[in-house]
Scaffold this active site. Structure first.
Site, PDB file in Angstrom:
ATOM      1  N   TYR A   1      41.592  29.851  42.954  1.00 54.95           N
ATOM      2  CA  TYR A   1      42.004  29.556  41.582  1.00 54.95           C
ATOM      3  C   TYR A   1      43.307  30.332  41.328  1.00 54.95           C
ATOM      4  O   TYR A   1      43.292  31.547  41.197  1.00 54.95           O
ATOM      5  CB  TYR A   1      40.882  30.001  40.640  1.00 54.95           C
ATOM      6  CG  TYR A   1      41.095  29.786  39.166  1.00 54.95           C
ATOM      7  CD1 TYR A   1      42.136  29.030  38.659  1.00 54.95           C
ATOM      8  CD2 TYR A   1      40.199  30.343  38.255  1.00 54.95           C
ATOM      9  CE1 TYR A   1      42.301  28.842  37.297  1.00 54.95           C
ATOM     10  CE2 TYR A   1      40.346  30.160  36.884  1.00 54.95           C
ATOM     11  CZ  TYR A   1      41.406  29.411  36.419  1.00 54.95           C
ATOM     12  OH  TYR A   1      41.566  29.234  35.067  1.00 54.95           O
TER      13      TYR A   1
ATOM     14  N   LYS B   1      42.447  25.278  42.818  1.00 58.70           N
ATOM     15  CA  LYS B   1      42.703  24.860  41.447  1.00 58.70           C
ATOM     16  C   LYS B   1      43.989  25.543  41.028  1.00 58.70           C
ATOM     17  O   LYS B   1      44.054  26.768  40.900  1.00 58.70           O
ATOM     18  CB  LYS B   1      41.567  25.274  40.509  1.00 58.70           C
ATOM     19  CG  LYS B   1      41.785  24.690  39.113  1.00 58.70           C
ATOM     20  CD  LYS B   1      41.300  25.569  37.998  1.00 58.70           C
ATOM     21  CE  LYS B   1      41.987  25.134  36.704  1.00 58.70           C
ATOM     22  NZ  LYS B   1      41.541  25.928  35.556  1.00 58.70           N
TER      23      LYS B   1
END
Lengths: 305, 305, 305, 305
Positions: free
Chosen positions: D135, D163
């Site tokens: 992330y 992400k």
């Protein structure tokens, strides 16, 4: 009034091996761009090493570029000075030579705010007789142009467009959305590897430093996008994005970020035979032989040798 | 060779209510400083609104300041340009007018590294015939001058000193330590409210923007420090630090950071009767009446009215 | 209520060569500090590798430190969590073990503003039964504690003091000035090499990571300052500042900034025989033999071997 | 192994008007998302106010979400802790409750480098039994995940995807290009208003906070993109981008950036009748009535009321 759109590379400033401005190389580069189908050239931008040019050199570069362009494409002129009054002086001197539009940043070295940026752009637009493009390049000015200021100046016709090199894709899309209803307003992206998405979002065109090396590639992206063939635009963008790796060919830490990026472009053009030297402006160092070999591999892989 | 030390305020650039450079006001300000006992003046620094001055205005400010100083104190000249070759041009033009030293920053707008900063400073020192001071002001240039570069250039005699406005007190002390053995090297702090500690660490002097307003206060700090009366130096620093609140007199958000700080200084000097107007360079706005009233209270509390 | 002042080193967290918390080493380090004359210890700060410790390890470190201190000096406890409710949980768990005060940062990972920082500190102070120190460390939290918030909370007695590791010497002085009238408010500097100036400005004391290595040196600075012998304080600061170079002994680029600094401290203490290993918390790497040799030279030059 | 693709909104954490986790609201929100056609939900991300949740609250949110999802869509679990060992503890505790993948950031509060980020991600992947997504959210961690590290971990199968909420569109495209040949690697964009371009570049899907409000809109973008109807994708993106203005509905300066963005989402969902309150976690303030009215206008204009 000239319509500004399409591929408008920021012209590099070739130098001879001895460090002087290379007028012949510059003319050859302009021919290379026009042959590639570009829709304009942007002279005296960051890619043109403008912060490194004396005023005499800036004048020489501009007159040489206008002469080389010979009316085939419009010439946009970067006016790179610290604050408003200095920009006015610089614009007067340069526009006396020629140019179809000016491209101006926020103040730099100064500690400005949104209101000052707005007054700055208004003062410039009131002073010059050509269209004004706002050049949003916080990596150099350390100030992002405020969205609401740009939209207000666009709606009032103060600025004719924006060259966005801000790296803020969200802000870019919001600017596109907020100005979509303005017929004569043109938003350009200055980022080489996300141009398909920028076009999909409604950009008027692209100002790619890498377009000095592969103008035809960017023209293909633009043409595919205008034709609605987005898959082709994306495929060509992917190909050109691989070529962008020439900006990372310098040995890590050996030269500055500025020298690495522009040095990659100049070295590629030297290898392609467009210009004669990859010499950089002082105090930047040129790429060396080992680094040039890395550039050669990437350029070859892209089918440009 | 001139010995550089003590209190060397960065001279403000007074303007008339109509916006022109105010030569009479500038001369009055120089007299105010000399009367306060300063050891030099620094012309065309950030406090002098140098990024906002055209070349013609820079020339006028410098010639006016030299004329006003009339040899009573040395004049250091700021050379504020984007990169090496432009600095050389600027230095040539300004030093033809006069000046006892030049003060130069890192390149700005450019994307430099330590090696380029070193080549930059070497090229300038090789070119000019007066001492070169390095001006470390990352809040404006967005590049901290590397400690090892400064120390090397100091040891080789390339630079005569540093004006440190970096806000990095640890780096400042390390620079002092690393150059303590160099007799003719002078490190100045540019921060107005920690000058007692800077002197205790071994600084050669102070370049305080606030010194335009209260030169005698800074001279008292310097004299107390040189006399070893550190308690007196700290007490005077505390008094002067309270005066520094004039830089926060602007209504939050109404004007830019640049306009708030320099506007506070100009407004104080106007209230004290030294200059005639608190007008700022375009596109900065002057403090308004409400803000000037706040400045008045602070200046009065400091006993300067 | 305990009076907090003087030298309060942020306790390192020694590990065995296998990576476990080294309780014996920790006790030896506490003895080393107390023998050096420190006035308190700060457990579970950044120097104690607190972001790298599991909750079980944090508990173990705190209980071990309290046991080792054995009431000889007060123990301040770092409560290092992302936002308010997590800080409350962490404080409850840790204070059940013990501690004379808590030291808390702004929220981190969160996107906060001044009002949230104020509510955050107020909520913590309302919840715990020991004094609360605000820990201003923007290099880690990426948020500077606002001066007006700190002053307001100081005046209301919500916080008992500040540990300032912000690197903003101007803000530090302004905080000292604004709280000088508050008898029970203590401002500490966390910067190792400008402590004489900090004391001259009115600091209550120093929280130096380097104080783990040379506690007696910092106590000498403090004692000289309290005795008004500023020249002696500055001379001792210069000596200790040279020792601080152990934080730069790592080969550039080989380990992270965090590992370089704390690794220098741990390696020095290992060389001095205080702790048994310079092992770091995962994922940080320890200094290697070549780097340790550089540390040895610096420590030897400081007369600590 | 689950295939991760499509629209995976980061689940908001509804609270009652009294501030407790609202399990009923959370279940209703999950139903709203599933009804909108989403392909997964990401629990305990930044949009879920994860830095503000105690461990007990994190557990409750996760168990509630898994219960509500009831196997209809996969559940990705955010593991938000400062460094490696704390992430391992957090992952153990959360995965004991359930979840189909973990989503982890770089270390934060720590001062890390690329090598530590790589060891960090490797250690986590070696420890957990579900796929690991990296992330990349430097606005919160203040560290950009290095491209070469992500590519290497992708090629070795250490991480299952990324992400990307980095705001670096150039880096995003280069990551897509470098991992295009990896069949089981999924790159998601976390930016709400440039998802058409992200899909055109080859993204596997979108993790839009705004997807809590308008899941069906994002599903339409995704479906159009997969069908190659890019004009439709862009048109829908433009519509949804206008809705994104709810994140700017707060009065400038009244609440923090975090509270403004998430507060806009919560207020919209309250107005739409999905959740019962727009209450935020401490110390964030909820939008007030005036601000909610602005949200209502935007939501109404988007046809969602």
């Amino acid at each position: 009034m000239t319509d500004f759109h399409g591929i408008i590379p920021p012209l590099l400033t070739p130098r001879t091996a001895h460090g002087e401005i290379d007028r012949a190389g510059l003319a050859a580069l302009v021919d290379h761009l026009v042959a590639g189908g570009v829709h304009g050239i942007f002279v005296l931008g960051s890619s043109g090493e403008v912060p490194y040019l004396t005023n005499a050199e800036r004048d020489l570069v501009l007159s040489s570029a206008i002469e080389a362009a010979a009316g085939r494409v419009p010439v946009l002129v970067g006016v790179s000075e610290q604050t408003t009054t200095r920009v006015l002086d610089e614009a007067d001197r340069l526009l006396a030579i020629g140019g179809d539009a000016v491209v101006v940043t926020t103040p730099f070295y100064a500690l400005s705010d949104a209101a000052e940026v707005e007054r700055h752009l208004r003062a410039i637009a009131a002073h010059v007789s050509v269209p004004v493009f706002a050049y949003d390049v916080p990596v150099r000015t350390h100030m992002k142009m405020p969205l609401d200021v740009l939209v207000r100046l666009a709606e009032e016709g103060v600025i004719a467009g924006v060259k966005d090199s801000s790296g803020d894709d969200v802000g870019f899309r919001r600017l596109l959305l907020a100005t979509k209803h303005l017929e004569n307003f043109a938003v350009f992206t200055g980022h080489e590897v996300v141009t398909d998405g920028a076009m999909l979002g409604g950009a008027a065109g692209i100002v790619p430093g890498l377009g000095n090396v592969d103008p035809a590639g960017y023209v293909r992206i633009y043409d595919a996008a205008k034709a609605g063939d987005w898959q082709a635009a994306a495929a060509e963008q992917d190909r050109v994005a691989a070529l962008f790796d020439i900006t990372g060919a310098a040995t890590p830490g050996r030269v500055s970020a500025g020298a690495a990026g522009l040095g990659g472009f100049k070295t590629a053009l030297q290898l392609m035979g467009v210009i004669g030297s990859n010499r950089m402006a002082e105090p930047m160092e040129a790429l060396n032989a080992e680094e040039a070999e890395r550039v050669r591999e990437i350029v070859a892989a892209a089918g440009l040798l």
